[in-house]
Design an enzyme around this catalytic site. Structure first.
Site, short mmCIF file in Angstrom:
data_model
loop_
_atom_site.label_atom_id
_atom_site.label_comp_id
_atom_site.label_asym_id
_atom_site.label_seq_id
_atom_site.Cartn_x
_atom_site.Cartn_y
_atom_site.Cartn_z
N ASP A 160 47.97 35.13 43.44
CA ASP A 160 46.64 35.94 43.63
C ASP A 160 45.94 35.24 42.47
O ASP A 160 44.68 35.05 42.62
CB ASP A 160 46.85 37.39 43.36
CG ASP A 160 45.45 37.92 43.38
OD1 ASP A 160 45.00 37.63 44.58
OD2 ASP A 160 45.29 38.64 42.61
N ARG A 169 38.51 31.69 45.12
CA ARG A 169 37.53 32.66 45.99
C ARG A 169 36.26 32.99 45.26
O ARG A 169 35.22 32.71 45.44
CB ARG A 169 38.28 33.99 46.35
CG ARG A 169 39.37 33.78 47.43
CD ARG A 169 40.37 34.83 47.37
NE ARG A 169 39.40 36.00 47.87
CZ ARG A 169 39.88 37.22 47.64
NH1 ARG A 169 41.15 37.68 46.98
NH2 ARG A 169 39.22 38.24 48.16
N SER A 197 45.28 40.11 48.28
CA SER A 197 45.16 40.21 47.17
C SER A 197 45.66 41.51 46.24
O SER A 197 46.35 41.45 45.34
CB SER A 197 43.82 39.65 46.60
OG SER A 197 43.55 39.95 45.28
N LYS A 232 49.86 42.66 44.85
CA LYS A 232 49.93 43.11 43.69
C LYS A 232 50.68 44.62 43.60
O LYS A 232 51.71 44.88 42.79
CB LYS A 232 48.84 43.09 43.04
CG LYS A 232 48.37 41.65 42.55
CD LYS A 232 47.13 41.54 41.92
CE LYS A 232 45.98 41.79 42.51
NZ LYS A 232 44.50 41.60 42.14
N1 URA Z 1 40.67 43.36 43.83
C1 URA Z 1 41.27 42.61 43.84
O1 URA Z 1 42.40 42.55 43.05
N2 URA Z 1 41.29 41.53 44.75
C2 URA Z 1 40.01 41.55 45.70
O2 URA Z 1 40.27 40.41 46.41
C3 URA Z 1 39.20 42.24 45.30
C4 URA Z 1 39.30 43.42 44.49
#
Ligand code: URA
Length: 450
Positions: free
Chosen positions: A163, A170, A185, A189
């Site tokens: 990520d 991104r 994403s 996590k």
């Molecule tokens: N928060 C995140 O951790 N990832 C995203 O893509 C957008 C907000």
């Protein structure tokens, strides 16, 4: 198995489904630096335009999660519930809701991030507390969680490394605002932490990543479905991010507002979000099964001062000076405090959260690039919120700044974000929907059962 990256890009570009093995090939190859940024950017843009179906989103999340470590909390007693916000302006709810539910026996482990762009960051806000350490080892993280009931730390290098790399790409290729990419994403996590449940605060409106309600509901439903598939009790709450949350925007200023909320003096919108998320966390933990009872219990805990006590313990356990709870002069302060007054009589019809977030960056409270530094005492305190009546010359906002030269520009930015209408405006609803594995419920529907 080996694939042709060119063929995978073409497939997704043409709207075709890609297999789990192909997703694995792309993600693992990118993490190992075998796939260059230009090809990964092409894949991201193809996903942004063509989307991913539920199976592809779920596979992408799992593969991203598996790119790093998994933290188990088996040795810690009690239900562990993670709370996550998709990001907004003035969002200090973690500092209020986490000690509050921890005072009811729920354990809350949070891995949080920094401010970026118009959105604030939990770690920066905490770092305005003198001595606070927001980067804990895994062992210390678990110890604080077990002892205090809540803990907040920055993401370690080894949790979902995919990520970190993908998000940076991104961010520079205009592919952040994409439902399957946000889902994978965030959820990769969340799933890398061995919690029993996840409560998601999905922001919608001008200051959110996803601005319209329909897409916010879809994002939330997708994340709930992925969480449930991974055997985590997952509840999403959709909350209004058209205007900043609460009255304060800026790091130390938001810490003060959080402590005041724990002392029973929180603004209505802050307390609405606190209770909706807190009750969802209690339900996810299986401690309560209905919103009315859960909220009643949380209000009792707040009034008894137990939540504030946990917040003090949390600050101490992470090396911070908990005396800030009694003496706000111990927090960083700006050099100047300037008032912005209304030019006319009327009702506040708009406080654009995105513009306020960008004005907060300009005043020093946020950052555009990761390397930018923060001035912790700067920011804004609103004297009026959407729906409030205002008289000509009444104070709209207090500006906290260290730089006299930027005051006129800040005022201009704030004036462009705040609209005053001569027609009466109703205060907007803060909590919009609750989403769980059974469906989507409007907050009015849930409140009818109170
Ligand atoms: N928060 C995140 O951790 N990832 C995203 O893509 C957008 C907000």
């Amino acid at each position: 198995m080996s694939f042709s990256i060119y063929e995978i890009i073409s497939k997704k570009r043409d709207g075709k489904e890609i297999s789990k093995a192909e997703i694995e090939f792309i993600i693992n190859g990118y993490v190992r630096d075998e796939i260059p940024d230009y090809q990964m950017s092409a894949i991201l843009m193809a996903i942004y335009i063509q989307g991913l179906n539920e199976r592809e989103s779920s596979d992408l999340t799992e593969i991203m999660m598996d790119s790093g470590d998994y933290i188990s909390f088996n040795e810690i007693k009690g239900k562990k519930i993670d709370k996550h916000s998709t990001g907004g302006v003035g969002d200090k709810i973690s500092f209020i809701v986490c000690p509050l539910v921890a005072s009811c026996g729920v354990k809350v482990p949070m891995l949080s991030g920094r401010a970026l762009g118009h959105t604030g960051g939990t770690l920066d806000k905490l770092e305005s507390i003198p001595g606070m350490n927001v980067f804990l080892s895994i062992n210390r993280f678990k110890q604080v969680l077990g002892d205090v009931g809540m803990v907040v730390s920055g993401q370690t290098e080894n949790i979902v490394p995919a990520d970190r790399k993908l998000y940076a790409l991104r961010d520079s290729t205009a592919t952040v605002g994409c439902i399957p990419l946000i889902t994978s994403s965030i959820m990769s996590k969340k799933l890398a932490l061995g919690t029993d449940g996840i409560v998601l605060d999905v922001k919608t409106g001008k200051g959110a990543f996803i601005q319209n309600k329909k897409d916010s509901i879809l994002l939330c439903e997708t994340m709930v479905s992925i969480g449930e598939k991974a055997n985590r009790k997952t509840i999403g709450v959709i909350t209004n991010m058209n205007q900043p949350l609460g009255k304060s925007v800026g790091n130390a200023l938001e810490i003060i507002e959080s402590i005041e909320s724990l002392k029973g003096n929180g603004p209505d919108d802050v307390m609405d979000v606190t209770y909706a998320l807190g009750a969802s966390m209690m339900i996810a933990a299986g401690i309560e099964n209905d919103y009315s009872k859960a909220i009643k219990r949380l209000k009792q805990r707040l009034n008894s001062g137990e939540a504030l006590e946990i917040f003090r313990n949390f600050i101490k356990a992470q090396g911070g000076n908990d005396k800030i709870c009694d003496n706000y002069d111990l927090l960083p302060k700006s050099k100047y405090k300037v008032e912005l007054r209304s030019g006319k009589d009327g009702y506040v019809s708009e406080i654009d959260a995105f513009k306020i977030g960008m004005a907060a960056v300009y005043v020093g409270a946020g950052r555009i690039k990761k390397e930018d530094s923060i001035e912790h005492g700067t920011g804004f305190v609103f004297n009026k919120k959407e729906g409030d009546n205002v008289r000509k010359d009444e104070i709209l906002v207090y500006i906290h700044t260290n730089n006299k030269q930027n005051i006129e520009e800040i005022k201009k930015r704030l004036e462009s974000a705040i609209k005053i209408s001569s027609n009466k405006i109703l205060s907007p609803q803060t909590i919009l929907y609750v989403i769980d594995k059974k469906g989507v419920y409007s907050w009015d529907q849930i409140k009818a059962g109170f």
